[in-house]
Design a protein around this motif. Structure first.
Motif, PDB file in Angstrom:
ATOM      1  N   LYS A  48       0.848  -1.201   0.000  1.00 32.94           N
ATOM      2  CA  LYS A  48       0.000   0.000   0.000  1.00 32.94           C
ATOM      3  C   LYS A  48       0.885   1.253   0.000  1.00 32.94           C
ATOM      4  O   LYS A  48       0.811   2.101   0.887  1.00 32.94           O
ATOM      5  N   THR A  49       1.730   1.304  -1.008  1.00 37.81           N
ATOM      6  CA  THR A  49       2.674   2.421  -1.099  1.00 37.81           C
ATOM      7  C   THR A  49       2.923   2.852  -2.534  1.00 37.81           C
ATOM      8  O   THR A  49       2.753   2.057  -3.469  1.00 37.81           O
ATOM      9  N   LYS A  50       3.307   4.114  -2.671  1.00 37.26           N
ATOM     10  CA  LYS A  50       3.825   4.607  -3.942  1.00 37.26           C
ATOM     11  C   LYS A  50       5.341   4.805  -3.842  1.00 37.26           C
ATOM     12  O   LYS A  50       5.990   5.217  -4.802  1.00 37.26           O
ATOM     13  N   SER A  70       7.289 -10.830   8.490  1.00 40.25           N
ATOM     14  CA  SER A  70       6.202 -11.813   8.621  1.00 40.25           C
ATOM     15  C   SER A  70       4.840 -11.164   8.456  1.00 40.25           C
ATOM     16  O   SER A  70       3.881 -11.810   8.077  1.00 40.25           O
ATOM     17  N   GLY A  71       4.751  -9.871   8.766  1.00 39.85           N
ATOM     18  CA  GLY A  71       3.428  -9.232   8.821  1.00 39.85           C
ATOM     19  C   GLY A  71       2.869  -8.781   7.484  1.00 39.85           C
ATOM     20  O   GLY A  71       1.654  -8.749   7.289  1.00 39.85           O
ATOM     21  N   LEU A  72       3.752  -8.421   6.549  1.00 37.08           N
ATOM     22  CA  LEU A  72       3.250  -7.873   5.279  1.00 37.08           C
ATOM     23  C   LEU A  72       2.385  -8.906   4.553  1.00 37.08           C
ATOM     24  O   LEU A  72       2.826 -10.013   4.273  1.00 37.08           O
ATOM     25  N   GLY A  73       1.162  -8.520   4.255  1.00 41.62           N
ATOM     26  CA  GLY A  73       0.247  -9.441   3.583  1.00 41.62           C
ATOM     27  C   GLY A  73      -0.518 -10.328   4.547  1.00 41.62           C
ATOM     28  O   GLY A  73      -1.338 -11.145   4.113  1.00 41.62           O
ATOM     29  N   ALA A  74      -0.253 -10.176   5.841  1.00 45.66           N
ATOM     30  CA  ALA A  74      -0.943 -11.009   6.838  1.00 45.66           C
ATOM     31  C   ALA A  74      -1.715 -10.167   7.845  1.00 45.66           C
ATOM     32  O   ALA A  74      -2.802 -10.532   8.265  1.00 45.66           O
ATOM     33  N   THR A  99       1.375   1.522   4.407  1.00 44.54           N
ATOM     34  CA  THR A  99       2.661   2.214   4.402  1.00 44.54           C
ATOM     35  C   THR A  99       2.487   3.725   4.207  1.00 44.54           C
ATOM     36  O   THR A  99       2.993   4.521   5.013  1.00 44.54           O
ATOM     37  N   ASP A 100       1.770   4.135   3.174  1.00 47.74           N
ATOM     38  CA  ASP A 100       1.656   5.573   2.889  1.00 47.74           C
ATOM     39  C   ASP A 100       0.653   6.260   3.809  1.00 47.74           C
ATOM     40  O   ASP A 100       0.937   7.330   4.350  1.00 47.74           O
ATOM     41  N   ALA A 101      -0.499   5.635   3.998  1.00 45.83           N
ATOM     42  CA  ALA A 101      -1.532   6.279   4.825  1.00 45.83           C
ATOM     43  C   ALA A 101      -1.034   6.471   6.257  1.00 45.83           C
ATOM     44  O   ALA A 101      -1.359   7.466   6.909  1.00 45.83           O
ATOM     45  N   TRP A 102      -0.245   5.545   6.758  1.00 47.45           N
ATOM     46  CA  TRP A 102       0.286   5.673   8.119  1.00 47.45           C
ATOM     47  C   TRP A 102       1.611   6.428   8.139  1.00 47.45           C
ATOM     48  O   TRP A 102       2.146   6.717   9.201  1.00 47.45           O
ATOM     49  N   GLY A 103       2.168   6.690   6.986  1.00 49.22           N
ATOM     50  CA  GLY A 103       3.426   7.429   6.919  1.00 49.22           C
ATOM     51  C   GLY A 103       4.622   6.646   7.426  1.00 49.22           C
ATOM     52  O   GLY A 103       5.443   7.169   8.182  1.00 49.22           O
ATOM     53  N   ILE A 104       4.737   5.395   6.998  1.00 50.59           N
ATOM     54  CA  ILE A 104       5.894   4.595   7.441  1.00 50.59           C
ATOM     55  C   ILE A 104       7.027   4.772   6.436  1.00 50.59           C
ATOM     56  O   ILE A 104       6.864   4.491   5.244  1.00 50.59           O
ATOM     57  N   ASP A 105       8.170   5.207   6.945  1.00 49.04           N
ATOM     58  CA  ASP A 105       9.263   5.577   6.050  1.00 49.04           C
ATOM     59  C   ASP A 105       9.889   4.383   5.368  1.00 49.04           C
ATOM     60  O   ASP A 105      10.166   4.415   4.176  1.00 49.04           O
ATOM     61  N   VAL A 106      10.162   3.355   6.155  1.00 48.10           N
ATOM     62  CA  VAL A 106      10.872   2.206   5.593  1.00 48.10           C
ATOM     63  C   VAL A 106      10.163   0.928   6.037  1.00 48.10           C
ATOM     64  O   VAL A 106       9.898   0.739   7.232  1.00 48.10           O
ATOM     65  N   LEU A 141      14.093 -13.792  -1.498  1.00 47.84           N
ATOM     66  CA  LEU A 141      13.909 -12.424  -1.989  1.00 47.84           C
ATOM     67  C   LEU A 141      13.553 -11.529  -0.812  1.00 47.84           C
ATOM     68  O   LEU A 141      12.755 -11.904   0.037  1.00 47.84           O
ATOM     69  N   ALA A 142      14.145 -10.334  -0.815  1.00 51.37           N
ATOM     70  CA  ALA A 142      13.812  -9.366   0.242  1.00 51.37           C
ATOM     71  C   ALA A 142      13.544  -8.016  -0.405  1.00 51.37           C
ATOM     72  O   ALA A 142      14.070  -7.711  -1.487  1.00 51.37           O
ATOM     73  N   PHE A 143      12.707  -7.224   0.257  1.00 53.31           N
ATOM     74  CA  PHE A 143      12.234  -5.960  -0.307  1.00 53.31           C
ATOM     75  C   PHE A 143      12.317  -4.866   0.740  1.00 53.31           C
ATOM     76  O   PHE A 143      12.088  -5.121   1.920  1.00 53.31           O
ATOM     77  N   VAL A 144      12.613  -3.655   0.284  1.00 52.65           N
ATOM     78  CA  VAL A 144      12.616  -2.505   1.197  1.00 52.65           C
ATOM     79  C   VAL A 144      11.897  -1.359   0.504  1.00 52.65           C
ATOM     80  O   VAL A 144      12.292  -0.958  -0.603  1.00 52.65           O
ATOM     81  N   SER A 145      10.844  -0.823   1.127  1.00 55.06           N
ATOM     82  CA  SER A 145      10.230   0.392   0.576  1.00 55.06           C
ATOM     83  C   SER A 145      10.752   1.587   1.358  1.00 55.06           C
ATOM     84  O   SER A 145      10.937   1.518   2.581  1.00 55.06           O
TER      85      SER A 145
END
Ligand SMILES: *Cc1c(COP(=O)(O)O)cnc(C)c1O
Length: 382
Positions: A50-52, A167-171, A176-183, A198-202
C-alpha cells in the motif's frame, strides 16, 4: 520425503501454481523485456505494501534487507532506538552492534506490544535519536505491534520509522503511505507465499535523505546503486524466485489483499478460540494473524509436541525461541492453507497433547474452530 504441511512462520506452504512458475525456463536479466516484467511485479507488490514509495529488491532472506537498512540509513554517530520485545527486535540491535552503532534498546516484556507512549518517552528523553527500528509482527512471541500509532509518535518527533514487516506484510493490516511509514522491510517466504530468497525494502522520500548522508560501509547492499538500476538490478537477480513471486502475487491479488487479511484473521481467531476451548493459554497479550503462540502446560516440552506432530501427522509447527524454546509452540496460519489444514492441525494437536499426558477433552478445540470457520464458509467458495 513426503512433503509436510508447513504451519511454521516461514517458509510457508507455497501454492503449486507458484512452484510451477518457479520452474519456468531461465530468462536473461539484461534488457528492456526484463525491466518491464519486473516493473509489473513491482506494481503488484506495491498494492500489498500500500505504497507509492520506491521498493528495492535484494536476493537475500529478510535479515539481509534488515542489514541493508542499517548500513544505508545510519551514520556512525547516530543513536537509533531499537524496540526489543523478542528475537526479531533484538536482531535490529545485533545488526547495529555488528556495525558498531550505539543504539538505545527499548526492552519490553516478551509477548507484549510496545505502547506508543513508551516510544514517545524515549524520543523525548533522547532528542538526538531520530530513527526507530521496530517490528510489525514479532514472530518469536506471536505478537502484533500497533504500528499505526507508533508511526504517529515518530512523525510528531520528526523521527524516521523503520518497520520489519517480514512476517506481517500481507498477513496483518499495514498501510505504508496512509500511516506514513518511512521504511518497510519484507521477504518472500512468509505471507507472500513464495520460496525464501527475496527481500524488499520500501523507502520514503524523507528516508532517502538519510541514505544520502549515511557513512556506514556497504557495497552489495547500497540503496543508491539499487535505485539507480531499479528494474535492471545492479547485480544478477534471483530470477526463478521472481517468477515464483510473480505468481504468488497473482494469487493474492485474485483473492484480494484485504480478503486475504480477513481470512488469516479468521484462521487466527479459530486457533485462539480452539486453544481456549482446550483449556490452554495463548501466550501473547497482543496476538495476530501471522501465528499463534500457545503456552504448554508443564511438564510438556515443545520438542516432544513438534516431533509427534511431524512424525505422526506430517504437520510442521514451531517451538519457542530462547527462554521460551520449550515452553511455547507456535502454529502459523499464513501461506497456502485452507480451513481443512487449520482443522486437521488442531485435531492433530489435541491428540498429541492428550497422548503426552495433558488433560484435553478430544474435540473441544476442533469443535470451536469448526463453528468459527463454518460461519464464514461462504468466503471460501470459489
Ligand atoms: C522471519 C523473520 C525475519 C527474518 O528472517 P530471515 O530468515 O532472514 O528471512 C525477520 N523478522 C521477522 C519478524 C521474521 O518473522
Amino acid at each position: 520425503m513426503k512433503p509436510e504441511l508447513l504451519m511454521t512462520p516461514g517458509p510457508v506452504n507455497v501454492p503449486v501454481r507458484t512452484s510451477l512458475a518457479e520452474a519456468r525456463p531461465m530468462r536473461h536479466h539484461r534488457g528492456a523485456d526484463f525491466a518491464e516484467w519486473l516493473q509489473t511485479i513491482d506494481g503488484k507488490l506495491k498494492q500489498i505494501f500500500k505504497t507509492k514509495n520506491t521498493i528495492l529488491y535484494f536476493a537475500a532472506s529478510g535479515t539481509g534487507a534488515m542489514e541493508a537498512c542499517v548500513v544505508n540509513l545510519l551514520k556512525q554517530n547516530d543513536r537509533p532506538i531499537v524496540i526489543e520485545g523478542g528475537k526479531f527486535g533484538q536482531r535490529w540491535g545485533a545488526i547495529c552492534q555488528a556495525f558498531r552503532v550505539n543504539y538505545r534498546a527499548l526492552e519490553i516484556e516478551w509477548g507484549t506490544a510496545p505502547s506508543p507512549a513508551l516510544i514517545e518517552q524515549a524520543l523525548r528523553a533522547q532528542p538526538a535519536s531520530k530513527i526507530i527500528f521496530t517490528t510489525l509482527f514479532e514472530t518469536s512471541t506471536a505478537t502484533a505491534y500497533d504500528i499505526e500509532n507508533i508511526a504517529k509518535v515518530a512523525q510528531s518527533y520528526d523521527a524516521i520509522l523503520v518497520v520489519d514487516a517480514i512476517s506481517g506484510l500481507g498477513a496483518v493490516p499495514l498501510r505504508t503511505d496512509a500511516w506514513g511509514i518511512d521504511v518497510v522491510v519484507a521477504a518472500s517466504q512468509k505471507a507472500l507465499m513464495a520460496p525464501p530468497g527475496l527481500a524488499f525494502v520500501s523507502i520514503s522520500e524523507r528516508a532517502w535523505k538519510l541514505v544520502e548522508q549515511s557513512d556506514l560501509p556497504k557495497f552489495y547492499w547500497d540503496f543508491k546503486a539499487a535505485k539507480k538500476e531499479l528494474f535492471l538490478t545492479p547485480y544478477t537477480p534471483a530470477i526463478s524466485l521472481l517468477q515464483a513471486l510473480d505468481e504468488s502475487l497473482n494469487i493474492i491479488l485474485e483473492e484480494g489483499v484485504d480478503a486475504v487479511l480477513c481470512r488469516y484473521e479468521l484462521y487466527a481467531k479459530a486457533v485462539r478460540e480452539a486453544v481456549a476451548a482446550m483449556g490452554l493459554k495463548v501466550f501473547s497479550q497482543s496476538p495476530g494473524a501471522v501465528c499463534t503462540a500457545i503456552e504448554l502446560p508443564p511438564p510438556l516440552k515443545a520438542k516432544d509436541v513438534l516431533k509427534a506432530m511431524s512424525q505422526e501427522f506430517g504437520i510442521r509447527i514451531a517451538e519457542g525461541q530462547d527462554h521460551l524454546k520449550d515452553k511455547i509452540i507456535r502454529i502459523t496460519h499464513i501461506g497456502d492453507l485452507s480451513p481443512k489444514d487449520i482443522l486437521s492441525a488442531l485435531a492433530a494437536l489435541e491428540i498429541t497433547l492428550s497422548k503426552l499426558g495433558a488433560q484435553i477433552e478430544l474435540g473441544a478445540g476442533v469443535k470451536r474452530a469448526m463453528e468459527l470457520l463454518s460461519s464464514q464458509v461462504g468466503m471460501f467458495a470459489s
